[in-house]
Scaffold this active site. Structure first.
Site, PDB file in Angstrom:
ATOM      1  N   THR A  97       2.500  -6.942   0.953  1.00 23.33           N
ATOM      2  CA  THR A  97       3.151  -8.156   0.454  1.00 23.33           C
ATOM      3  C   THR A  97       4.551  -8.344   1.021  1.00 23.33           C
ATOM      4  OG1 THR A  97       1.902  -8.060  -1.591  1.00 23.33           O
ATOM      5  CG2 THR A  97       3.974  -9.260  -1.686  1.00 23.33           C
ATOM      6  N   SER A 114      -2.945  -3.673   2.004  1.00 22.63           N
ATOM      7  CA  SER A 114      -3.309  -2.255   1.909  1.00 22.63           C
ATOM      8  C   SER A 114      -4.617  -2.031   1.168  1.00 22.63           C
ATOM      9  CB  SER A 114      -2.183  -1.430   1.284  1.00 22.63           C
ATOM     10  OG  SER A 114      -2.117  -1.615  -0.100  1.00 22.63           O
ATOM     11  N   SER A 115      -5.176  -3.070   0.539  1.00 21.96           N
ATOM     12  CA  SER A 115      -6.509  -2.903  -0.040  1.00 21.96           C
ATOM     13  C   SER A 115      -7.549  -2.733   1.070  1.00 21.96           C
ATOM     14  CB  SER A 115      -6.854  -4.082  -0.945  1.00 21.96           C
ATOM     15  OG  SER A 115      -6.723  -5.283  -0.232  1.00 21.96           O
ATOM     16  N   THR A 166       1.539  -2.197  -1.639  1.00 19.38           N
ATOM     17  CA  THR A 166       1.634  -1.310  -2.804  1.00 19.38           C
ATOM     18  C   THR A 166       0.273  -0.869  -3.327  1.00 19.38           C
ATOM     19  OG1 THR A 166       1.665  -3.199  -4.312  1.00 19.38           O
ATOM     20  CG2 THR A 166       3.801  -2.355  -3.576  1.00 19.38           C
ATOM     21  N   ASP A 167      -0.771  -1.670  -3.063  1.00 17.57           N
ATOM     22  CA  ASP A 167      -2.058  -1.399  -3.726  1.00 17.57           C
ATOM     23  C   ASP A 167      -2.565   0.018  -3.464  1.00 17.57           C
ATOM     24  OD1 ASP A 167      -2.123  -3.853  -4.939  1.00 17.57           O
ATOM     25  OD2 ASP A 167      -3.461  -4.777  -3.469  1.00 17.57           O
ATOM     26  N   THR A 172       1.654   7.314  -8.475  1.00 15.05           N
ATOM     27  CA  THR A 172       0.497   6.460  -8.750  1.00 15.05           C
ATOM     28  C   THR A 172       1.005   5.067  -9.088  1.00 15.05           C
ATOM     29  OG1 THR A 172      -1.549   6.321 -10.044  1.00 15.05           O
ATOM     30  CG2 THR A 172       0.368   7.098 -11.234  1.00 15.05           C
TER      31      THR A 172
HETATM   32  N1  ASN Z   1      -2.091  -6.530  -1.898  1.00 19.14           N
HETATM   33  C1  ASN Z   1      -0.788  -6.061  -1.493  1.00 19.14           C
HETATM   34  C2  ASN Z   1      -0.990  -4.829  -0.628  1.00 19.14           C
HETATM   35  O1  ASN Z   1      -1.211  -3.767  -1.128  1.00 19.14           O
HETATM   36  C3  ASN Z   1       0.046  -5.760  -2.710  1.00 19.14           C
HETATM   37  C4  ASN Z   1       1.516  -5.478  -2.426  1.00 19.14           C
HETATM   38  O2  ASN Z   1       1.890  -5.032  -1.371  1.00 19.14           O
HETATM   39  N2  ASN Z   1       2.380  -5.709  -3.416  1.00 19.14           N
HETATM   40  O3  ASN Z   1      -0.964  -4.922   0.585  1.00 19.14           O
END
Ligand code: ASN
Length: 334
Positions: A11, A55-56, A88-89, A159
């Protein structure tokens, strides 16, 4: 000290599109602006991985691509510190994975990202990136850290706990390494683990995470484990309890272990220490050859299984390594 940034996606560098958020922000320009006039203004270099991902979409091959970028830039200048910008995921999976693959790496590595894109007013991108840079250049970090929401956590103890909070990560079984402030408050350095010299690269291994819920039947578990995976991480109850009165359930695990599947019993509790011998319902699976995950997070367990499988370990040999600390990912009995 020079810092190299490896930008993997997430993100932090995303912009709006008709299909939702996608990578596309001018991260390099934003960073130059952010550091302009500071002690790090001329000290930072950056590579963007191709493709930049949400990152998903990460796999063990993404972990490997990051590790290779870090190693390539450390080879140029071993005196560097490293920051990885990541979604972050699955950031905590990546940080755990990097910690196992980089126990011989001479430079500190800090991973970070943000809940809001850098172009949004009030975003957490700037404090997270500057905090990660500060941590990486502090001279006090060994190994891989995860900086988020004003805290530096051990990369293999973290986590994701919130999909929106600026303090979106926790380290339920280990104290933060440091908390920001003037000055930062540092905890004593935690034990480092046994290390893993000359690690083989990550490959994708067939590892499944299965969550138990009250009422699960043997037929359902059998179906979930067919064909047999290389390893299963069984998220059981409390200290690692598996229903002992459900007909045939334990036998499914016994057959999987006999067929060469490594069975690792973890806990669904946010904060846990898996002790398989504590109750009859956990003891039965331990006697079959399942091992407990002790106080590792799910992310640390999953990445460790992928790491050990990538080192060529299978079945009982792989299971036997799970309780040994490679990079400080678990608390060893005193
Ligand atoms: N969907 C995003 C990722 O993990 C979430 C984020 O970065 N806040 O790439």
């Amino acid at each position: 000290m020079r810092v190299h940034l490896t930008y993997a996606g997430g993100t932090i560098g995303m912009v709006d599109s008709p299909r939702g958020l996608v990578p596309g922000a001018d991260l390099e320009g934003w960073l130059a602006h952010l550091l302009d006039g500071t002690d790090l203004a001329e000290a930072v270099t950056m590579t963007s991985l191709d493709p930049l991902i949400d990152s998903s979409n990460a796999t063990p091959l993404s972990w490997q691509a990051i590790a290779e970028d870090l190693r390539a830039h450390a080879a140029e200048d071993p005196d560097r510190a490293f920051v990885v910008l990541h979604g972050t995921d699955t950031m905590a999976y990546t940080s755990a994975a990097l910690s196992y693959a980089l126990t011989d790496f001479p430079c500190p590595v800090v991973i970070t990202g943000s809940q809001l894109p850098l172009g949004v007013v009030g975003s957490d991108a700037a404090p997270n990136v500057t905090g990660a840079l500060r941590a990486a250049t502090s001279g006090r970090l060994n190994g891989v850290g995860l900086f988020f929401g004003h805290r530096l956590l051990a990369g293999n103890r973290a986590t994701k706990t919130s999909s929106w909070a600026f303090q979106g990560f926790d380290s339920p079984n280990a104290a933060p390494l440091a908390v920001t402030g003037g000055p930062w408050q540092w905890a004593p350095a935690p034990p480092r683990g046994a290390g893993w010299p000359t690690p083989q690269p990550y490959a994708r291994h067939d590892v499944v995470v299965v969550d138990l819920a009250p009422g699960i039947t043997a037929a359902r578990l059998e179906a979930l484990l067919t064909p047999r995976p290389e390893a299963v991480v069984l998220r059981a109850f409390g200290v690692g309890n598996v229903p002992s009165q459900e007909p045939g359930l334990a036998a499914v695990l016994e057959r999987a272990i006999s067929a060469g599947t490594a069975v690792v019993v973890a806990s669904q509790c946010h904060q846990a220490e898996v002790l398989l011998g504590h109750y009859e319902s956990g003891d039965a699976v331990a006697r079959m050859g399942a091992v407990g995950s002790r106080d590792m997070t799910l992310e640390a367990v999953y990445a460790k299984v992928q790491f050990l499988a990538s080192q060529g370990l299978t079945g009982g040999e792989l299971a036997a390594q799970m309780g040994r600390s490679i990079a400080g990912e678990l608390t060893e009995p005193s």
